[in-house]
Design a protein around this motif. Sequence first.
Motif, mmCIF file in Angstrom:
data_model
loop_
_atom_site.group_PDB
_atom_site.id
_atom_site.type_symbol
_atom_site.label_atom_id
_atom_site.label_comp_id
_atom_site.label_asym_id
_atom_site.label_seq_id
_atom_site.Cartn_x
_atom_site.Cartn_y
_atom_site.Cartn_z
ATOM 1 N N LEU A 156 -8.737 9.820 36.007
ATOM 2 C CA LEU A 156 -10.046 9.668 36.654
ATOM 3 C C LEU A 156 -9.902 10.143 38.092
ATOM 4 O O LEU A 156 -9.137 9.565 38.881
ATOM 5 C CB LEU A 156 -10.475 8.196 36.613
ATOM 6 C CG LEU A 156 -11.897 7.859 37.066
ATOM 7 C CD1 LEU A 156 -12.934 8.559 36.188
ATOM 8 C CD2 LEU A 156 -12.117 6.346 37.036
ATOM 9 N N ARG A 157 -10.613 11.238 38.424
ATOM 10 C CA ARG A 157 -10.499 11.811 39.774
ATOM 11 C C ARG A 157 -11.805 11.642 40.537
ATOM 12 O O ARG A 157 -12.881 12.009 40.056
ATOM 13 C CB ARG A 157 -10.136 13.292 39.711
ATOM 14 C CG ARG A 157 -9.926 13.897 41.105
ATOM 15 C CD ARG A 157 -9.299 15.268 41.033
ATOM 16 N NE ARG A 157 -10.241 16.262 40.519
ATOM 17 C CZ ARG A 157 -9.904 17.530 40.258
ATOM 18 N NH1 ARG A 157 -8.641 17.925 40.408
ATOM 19 N NH2 ARG A 157 -10.806 18.373 39.812
ATOM 20 N N GLY A 158 -11.706 11.067 41.724
ATOM 21 C CA GLY A 158 -12.876 10.841 42.555
ATOM 22 C C GLY A 158 -12.935 11.761 43.749
ATOM 23 O O GLY A 158 -11.900 12.189 44.270
ATOM 24 N N ARG A 159 -14.155 12.055 44.186
ATOM 25 C CA ARG A 159 -14.379 12.882 45.368
ATOM 26 C C ARG A 159 -15.189 12.129 46.424
ATOM 27 O O ARG A 159 -15.881 12.739 47.232
ATOM 28 C CB ARG A 159 -15.106 14.167 44.977
ATOM 29 C CG ARG A 159 -14.290 15.093 44.091
ATOM 30 C CD ARG A 159 -13.204 15.806 44.869
ATOM 31 N NE ARG A 159 -12.461 16.760 44.066
ATOM 32 C CZ ARG A 159 -11.527 17.567 44.545
ATOM 33 N NH1 ARG A 159 -11.238 17.534 45.832
ATOM 34 N NH2 ARG A 159 -10.878 18.389 43.742
ATOM 35 N N GLY A 160 -15.103 10.794 46.376
ATOM 36 C CA GLY A 160 -15.722 10.013 47.441
ATOM 37 C C GLY A 160 -17.168 9.636 47.225
ATOM 38 O O GLY A 160 -17.863 9.313 48.199
ATOM 39 N N ASP A 161 -17.643 9.648 45.984
ATOM 40 C CA ASP A 161 -19.041 9.282 45.709
ATOM 41 C C ASP A 161 -19.351 7.910 46.313
ATOM 42 O O ASP A 161 -18.717 6.914 45.979
ATOM 43 C CB ASP A 161 -19.270 9.248 44.196
ATOM 44 C CG ASP A 161 -20.749 9.114 43.823
ATOM 45 O OD1 ASP A 161 -21.554 8.724 44.680
ATOM 46 O OD2 ASP A 161 -21.084 9.402 42.659
ATOM 47 N N PRO A 162 -20.338 7.833 47.222
ATOM 48 C CA PRO A 162 -20.659 6.546 47.852
ATOM 49 C C PRO A 162 -21.374 5.573 46.928
ATOM 50 O O PRO A 162 -21.454 4.382 47.220
ATOM 51 C CB PRO A 162 -21.597 6.934 49.008
ATOM 52 C CG PRO A 162 -21.519 8.417 49.127
ATOM 53 C CD PRO A 162 -21.154 8.920 47.775
ATOM 54 N N LYS A 163 -21.912 6.085 45.810
ATOM 55 C CA LYS A 163 -22.737 5.238 44.956
ATOM 56 C C LYS A 163 -22.362 5.402 43.486
ATOM 57 O O LYS A 163 -23.208 5.586 42.618
ATOM 58 C CB LYS A 163 -24.222 5.551 45.175
ATOM 59 C CG LYS A 163 -25.154 4.422 44.748
ATOM 60 C CD LYS A 163 -26.593 4.763 45.092
ATOM 61 C CE LYS A 163 -27.547 3.668 44.636
ATOM 62 N NZ LYS A 163 -28.963 4.006 44.932
ATOM 63 N N LEU A 164 -21.067 5.313 43.224
ATOM 64 C CA LEU A 164 -20.597 5.305 41.847
ATOM 65 C C LEU A 164 -20.722 3.861 41.348
ATOM 66 O O LEU A 164 -19.821 3.044 41.506
ATOM 67 C CB LEU A 164 -19.145 5.786 41.765
ATOM 68 C CG LEU A 164 -18.543 5.881 40.354
ATOM 69 C CD1 LEU A 164 -19.329 6.851 39.490
ATOM 70 C CD2 LEU A 164 -17.076 6.277 40.426
ATOM 71 N N VAL A 165 -21.856 3.550 40.780
ATOM 72 C CA VAL A 165 -22.192 2.199 40.325
ATOM 73 C C VAL A 165 -22.166 2.197 38.791
ATOM 74 O O VAL A 165 -21.997 3.243 38.166
ATOM 75 C CB VAL A 165 -23.565 1.767 40.867
ATOM 76 C CG1 VAL A 165 -23.500 1.579 42.375
ATOM 77 C CG2 VAL A 165 -24.644 2.792 40.520
ATOM 78 N N PRO A 166 -22.303 1.029 38.148
ATOM 79 C CA PRO A 166 -22.204 0.979 36.686
ATOM 80 C C PRO A 166 -23.092 1.976 35.957
ATOM 81 O O PRO A 166 -22.659 2.582 34.959
ATOM 82 C CB PRO A 166 -22.597 -0.472 36.378
ATOM 83 C CG PRO A 166 -22.116 -1.242 37.567
ATOM 84 C CD PRO A 166 -22.367 -0.329 38.736
ATOM 85 N N GLU A 167 -24.329 2.168 36.417
ATOM 86 C CA GLU A 167 -25.216 3.120 35.758
ATOM 87 C C GLU A 167 -24.629 4.532 35.770
ATOM 88 O O GLU A 167 -24.784 5.290 34.812
ATOM 89 C CB GLU A 167 -26.591 3.139 36.417
ATOM 90 C CG GLU A 167 -27.316 1.806 36.418
ATOM 91 C CD GLU A 167 -27.118 1.026 37.702
ATOM 92 O OE1 GLU A 167 -28.112 0.526 38.242
ATOM 93 O OE2 GLU A 167 -25.958 0.912 38.166
ATOM 94 N N GLU A 168 -23.975 4.894 36.875
ATOM 95 C CA GLU A 168 -23.387 6.225 36.996
ATOM 96 C C GLU A 168 -22.099 6.333 36.182
ATOM 97 O O GLU A 168 -21.829 7.358 35.549
ATOM 98 C CB GLU A 168 -23.116 6.546 38.467
ATOM 99 C CG GLU A 168 -24.339 6.451 39.372
ATOM 100 C CD GLU A 168 -25.452 7.396 38.949
ATOM 101 O OE1 GLU A 168 -25.178 8.598 38.764
ATOM 102 O OE2 GLU A 168 -26.596 6.933 38.774
ATOM 103 N N MET A 169 -21.279 5.284 36.210
ATOM 104 C CA MET A 169 -20.058 5.289 35.406
ATOM 105 C C MET A 169 -20.404 5.405 33.922
ATOM 106 O O MET A 169 -19.710 6.094 33.159
ATOM 107 C CB MET A 169 -19.258 4.020 35.656
ATOM 108 C CG MET A 169 -17.950 3.944 34.855
ATOM 109 S SD MET A 169 -16.716 5.158 35.363
ATOM 110 C CE MET A 169 -16.022 4.302 36.795
ATOM 111 N N ALA A 170 -21.477 4.745 33.492
ATOM 112 C CA ALA A 170 -21.900 4.806 32.095
ATOM 113 C C ALA A 170 -22.238 6.245 31.694
ATOM 114 O O ALA A 170 -21.977 6.661 30.546
ATOM 115 C CB ALA A 170 -23.098 3.892 31.864
ATOM 116 N N LYS A 171 -22.807 7.019 32.616
ATOM 117 C CA LYS A 171 -23.129 8.417 32.321
ATOM 118 C C LYS A 171 -21.857 9.245 32.142
ATOM 119 O O LYS A 171 -21.780 10.108 31.254
ATOM 120 C CB LYS A 171 -24.000 9.004 33.439
ATOM 121 C CG LYS A 171 -25.371 8.358 33.558
ATOM 122 C CD LYS A 171 -26.118 8.881 34.780
ATOM 123 C CE LYS A 171 -27.451 8.167 34.958
ATOM 124 N NZ LYS A 171 -28.157 8.602 36.193
#
Length: 524
Positions: A156-171
Motif C-alpha cells: 500500500l503506497r501513499g502520496r499524502g492524501d489528506p482525506k483518505l477516509v473509510p469511504e475512499e479506502m472502500a473505493k
Amino acid sequence: MSNALPRIVPAAALLACLAAGFTTTPTYAKPAKAKAAVAATAAAAAATSAAHAKRPAAEAVDPAALRAGLPATVVSALRRANVPLSAASFYVVKVGAPMARASWNAEQPMNPASTMKVVTTFAGLQLLGPDFRWQTSLYADAQPEVDGSVNGNIYLRGRGDPKLVPEEMAKLVSTARRAGASKINGDLVLDRSFFADGFDGNGTIDGESTRAYNVNPDALLYSFKTLSFTISPDPASRSVAVSVTPALAQLRVDNRLALTNGRCGDWRTRATPAITPQPDGTVLAAFDGNYAADCGEHVVNLATLSHSDFISGGFVAEWQLAGGTFAHTPGVRSGPVPRNAVLLARHYGEPLGDIVRDINKFSNNVMARQLFLTIGAAIDRGGPASTARSSTVIHKWLQKQGLDLRSLVLDNGSGLSRDERISAYDMARLLQQALASNVGPALIDSLPILGVDGTLRNRLTRANAAGNAYLKTGTLQDVRALAGYVDALNGERYVVVAYINHPNASAAQEAHDALMQWVYRGAP
C-alpha cells in the motif's frame, strides 16, 4: 465485549467533530506612517474625539490609535480584555484603494496561528491546481490467480492524501476486488516514503499527544489518525451505546457503561476509554462506570495509535467488509514497492479545490500539513517531502509573483506552531494577490462565512455583518487571529487582517468582532 465492526460516519461529519481551521496584479499600499495617517484620518479622529471626551478617563482612546484609523470600539474592547495596543496589529484596506483605512503595527511580524493556512492553501491552489488529486495505490508481488488468490505480499503506497477516509479506502479496495483479487496469501507492506521520516514522532505544540488537532502528517494518513467514539444514552432500554469510526480490524470495544439518573457532571471522564494493546495483537477500548442520561450524546476524539497501526487496521477492515479474505493474519511492516510489483488498484482522492474548503472551514491542521508537504514534494522532486523543501518552494513562488514577504516564516504551514510568523501588512498583500488571481474564487469559497459556517458559524450570528465576511480564524494559547475579506454594506470589499499576540488574547474576541462590524458599516 463487542467484536462488531463500527458504523460508518461520513467524512464531513467526522471533520465537523474534529473541528470541535485571480488575473491582474493589484497595487499594494504600504502601511500609513504616522504623519500621513494624521492627514488621512483627521476627520475620523475629530468625529470620535467629542464622543470620547464625555467618557470616563478609563475609556479614553489612545490618540495614536485614532490617527492610525483604528475604531474606538476596537481599542476599547482591547482595553477591557487587558490587551495593550503594542500586542496587537491591524491592517484594513479597501480592495483597489491606494491607502489603508486602518494600519497599526502592520509591519510587525506576528504569530498568525491558523490564518497561516491561507498562505498554504493559496500556494496549493496555484502551484498544484484546484483539480489536483492525491494518489493511493495497491500493488502485489503477482497477478491474482484464477481463484482470486494473490500469492505474495501486497503493498500500500501513499502520496499524502489528506482525506483518505473509510469511504475512499472502500473505493480502493473495491477496485482491487474488481481486478480479481479476493484472497491475500502474504503480508501487508506500507510504502510511506513519499514523506521524509520523523513526522510521526516529532512532538506536539502543547504536549497533548492524544488530541486530534495535534496529529502529525504521514504519507499514509488514514481517517486523520483519530478514533471518534460516540456515546449515546438510551433511557428507554436503560443502556448506553458506544460506536466508533473508523473501523480498524484490531480494535475491540469493551462497553461496561451503566446508565444512571441525576445530573451529568464531568461526562468526559466516564466517556473517555482506556485504550490498551493486548497480547494477541488486538487493541482494547474499555469503557467503565456510570453515565447519566442527562449527559446526552457526546463524541470523544482520540489520536492514540500509530500511523502504521491505523492504516493497516483500516485497510484490513475494509478488505474484509468487501468480502476479501487472508490466508493468515497478515504481518505489517514498512518498505518500498518493488520495481516489478503488479498494480492492483489506484485511487484518486478528492480534488484540491474541495480539500482546501475542509482545511479552511474546519481549520484542520493535519490536512494543512499534508498539503504543505505535498507542495514541496510535487514541485521539487529532488527527494521525499520535507518542511524545508516546501518552505523553499513557497518562498520562490511568492517572489515570482512580486510578493517578497520579508516577515514570512514558515514552519509546518498550518499555523500550529510557535515559530511561524507573518505581518498583518504582508498577509493583506497576499490576500489581495489571491483575490486578483485565477484561484481567487476557490480560495474565498473555502473561507468560513461569518455567522454561517466553519469556525465562524457561531460568531455574530444576529449581526448585520453575518453572511458578509469570509475570514480565516486562528487561535493558540496567547494568540488570536483573523484574516480575509469583509463585504461592506455599500458594496465595497475590504481586506481585513487582525493579530493579537498576548497572554490575554483569548479574552479579546470582542475586539475582532467589533472590527468586522466596523468594516461592514464601511469603515466610517
